[in-house]
Design an enzyme around this catalytic site. Structure first.
Site, short mmCIF file in Angstrom:
data_model
loop_
_atom_site.label_atom_id
_atom_site.label_comp_id
_atom_site.label_asym_id
_atom_site.label_seq_id
_atom_site.Cartn_x
_atom_site.Cartn_y
_atom_site.Cartn_z
CG ASN A 147 82.62 -18.55 103.39
OD1 ASN A 147 83.48 -18.81 102.55
ND2 ASN A 147 82.47 -17.32 103.87
CE1 TYR A 148 77.81 -17.63 99.68
CE2 TYR A 148 79.39 -16.90 101.34
CZ TYR A 148 78.11 -16.90 100.83
OH TYR A 148 77.10 -16.20 101.47
CD GLU A 208 87.37 -11.80 101.26
OE1 GLU A 208 87.59 -11.59 102.48
OE2 GLU A 208 86.58 -12.64 100.86
CD GLU A 233 86.27 -12.36 109.87
OE1 GLU A 233 85.51 -12.32 108.90
OE2 GLU A 233 87.50 -12.54 109.77
CB CYS A 284 84.63 -12.25 104.17
SG CYS A 284 84.02 -12.21 102.48
N GLY A 298 91.23 -16.92 105.48
CA GLY A 298 91.59 -16.18 106.67
C GLY A 298 93.08 -15.90 106.78
CG ASP A 299 94.52 -15.08 110.68
OD1 ASP A 299 94.03 -14.05 110.19
OD2 ASP A 299 94.39 -15.41 111.87
CB THR A 300 95.83 -19.70 105.56
OG1 THR A 300 95.36 -20.46 106.67
CG2 THR A 300 96.77 -20.55 104.73
#
Length: 504
Positions: A177-178, A272, A399, A306, A254-256
């Site tokens: 996303n960024y 994060e 989420e 996030c 994420g979960d990774t």
């Protein structure tokens, strides 16, 4: 084909170096290379759902080579004067801003980021690099001088000098996303601190990241100091994160990240990993202010942040009024392709859209009220607010990472705080009230890394501390914290002989 030359014609020759036919090269040893695998990874445009770009599918052997050269380059870079490191970062920042339009074009095509927001991301990234250069000079230019006789039983016979030294090789893994901003938020602190940097960009966003790396290349950093490896996570992901040459991992995603943290071993981690940021609306809140922030916080970049507002916890007595105000603002949001600067653009992938739809259908089956008609075309999902959401619904806790926002009506402040703290996430939260005393008490009680008072959650400004609790992450980000995290303390102790005289 990406028209980088449209605004930077003087760099046409150099930029052609990073493309081999229709496949972008990876960056190693200061050169743009083609992988020996002979394979590529396709990047699908979220809007057209067709292949937009291709990048190299690097091998484990190429990862080994990158790590070897990064380790060698770091030894020399660590001896480079601090002012010189800062000078090169300022140069890279200027080049990055100069190339903002073509890099933004990649963000539009790779991750469906609205055009104006894509340009803003690149400019913000340049500002971050410059700020980091200046902050690094301040932080790393200072050491400490400790006296021994401040501790009981010691005489003034030892002097301890402490300074901050680099960790070595930093592995940076930003999210889709960024892919530019969150890459430079890792690259710049690592470099100013004297580390070398290996970047593994996300698949969606990889080409924008490669062009960003090219800006650092043009700035003239030493060969091998910065590398950019592309490829399938299934083939080189674990190999990278578990590589013995890595001395620090900075990951956003994420979960990774949870899996990485379990496998990485004894290296510093900065992670994060997402959030379920709660927005708590009290009875005395300015509802117009709250509604504006809910829409901005919940639906900007289609909720794929996030720090997006992920759940609204509103006191029952003002819930109807708040919902009506939010509905009126949602109705004004534009929906369409990112090239048109639409407020709501396609989410990043079909699998993401399917996941979001699953949350919506679960909420519908369990009795949630739809404030808008649910509408989806391909990866494009129209903004949707779900009222009367109950704790047994998946969307109350999971989420969505999309333009879908649940509203839970509460009967007490304690109920809202309990819901916030019961989440496995703890990134950010916000509270809207005109009573600063209540705001402070609630902020203390909310178990999140940051609490915003009378504003939606936000990561920036980029020098603010940014951290999460529980499954939202490890460590703290922000320019200053990242520089400190990517260094370690070195002590030199000078031992003096015991005085042979006595004070008479």
């Amino acid at each position: 084909m990406f028209a980088f030359a449209s605004c930077c014609s003087n760099n046409v020759v150099q930029v052609k170096e990073i493309i081999d036919g229709d496949v972008y090269k990876y960056y190693s040893e200061g050169e743009w290379k083609t992988s020996s695998s002979g394979k590529s990874v396709s990047i699908v445009n979220p809007t057209t759902r067709k292949t937009q770009y291709k990048v190299q599918a690097c091998t484990q052997e190429e990862v080994n080579k990158v790590m070897e050269t990064a380790k060698f380059a770091q030894k020399t870079w660590a001896k480079t004067p601090l002012w010189k490191r800062a000078e090169l970062l300022h140069k890279a920042a200027a080049i990055l801003k100069e190339h903002k339009a073509p890099i933004a074009e990649c963000l539009v095509k790779e991750i469906a980021k609205p055009a104006k927001d894509a340009v803003t991301e690149v400019v913000r990234s340049g500002d971050l690099v410059s700020y980091c250069a200046e902050e690094g000079v301040r932080i790393l230019g200072e050491g400490k001088y400790l006296m021994p006789d401040s501790f009981p039983g010691n005489e003034r016979t030892k002097y301890c000098l402490t300074s901050k030294i680099p960790l070595g090789v930093v592995l940076a893994i930003p999210p889709f996303n960024y892919p530019v901003n969150l890459a430079v938020s890792k690259i710049a602190p690592a470099l100013i601190a004297g580390n070398s940097l290996v970047l593994k960009p996300p698949t969606q966003g990889a080409v924008a990241a490669l062009h960003m790396v090219h800006c650092f290349h043009l700035a003239g950093f030493p060969k091998g100091l910065i590398s950019c490896i592309t490829g399938k996570g299934s083939e080189i992901g674990d190999f990278l994160t578990m590589h013995p040459g890595v001395n620090c991992i900075s990951f956003t995603g994420g979960d990774t990240g949870i899996s990485i943290s379990k496998k990485a071993g004894m290296v510093p981690l900065q992670m994060e990993l997402g959030g379920k940021d709660a927005c708590l609306i009290l009875e005395d809140a300015d509802l117009d202010l709250a509604a504006a922030n809910i829409v901005k916080g919940g639906f900007s970049y289609s909720g794929q942040r996030c720090t997006a507002v992920k759940v609204v916890l509103v006191m029952e007595s003002v819930a109807d009024a708040l919902v009506e105000k939010v509905k009126a603002k949602v109705a004004k949001l534009t929906v369409g392709p990112p090239e048109d600067d639409s407020d709501i653009t396609p989410v990043v992938s079909e699998s993401s859209a399917n996941f979001i739809e699953g949350l919506v259908l679960d909420a519908k089956q369990k009795g949630a009220t739809f404030c808008q008609e649910y509408k989806r075309e391909g990866n494009l999902i129209w903004p949707l607010m779900l009222d009367h959401v109950q704790p047994e619904m998946r969307i109350a806790w999971e989420e969505p990472f999309g333009p879908v926002l649940p509203v839970i009506r509460i009967n007490s402040i304690e109920e809202g705080i309990h819901h916030c703290n019961a989440s496995n996430f703890g990134l950010q939260g916000c509270v809207f009230t005109k009573d600063i005393n209540k705001a402070m008490v609630i902020s203390d009680a909310m178990e999140t890394g940051t609490v915003q008072i009378n504003s939606a959650p936000a990561r920036g400004p980029d020098h603010f501390p940014f951290q999460g609790l529980r499954d939202s992450g490890i460590g703290s980000q922000g320019v200053t914290n990242s520089i400190i995290m990517m260094t370690k303390v070195k002590s030199i102790v000078i031992n003096l002989p015991t005085p042979s005289y006595s004070m008479g």
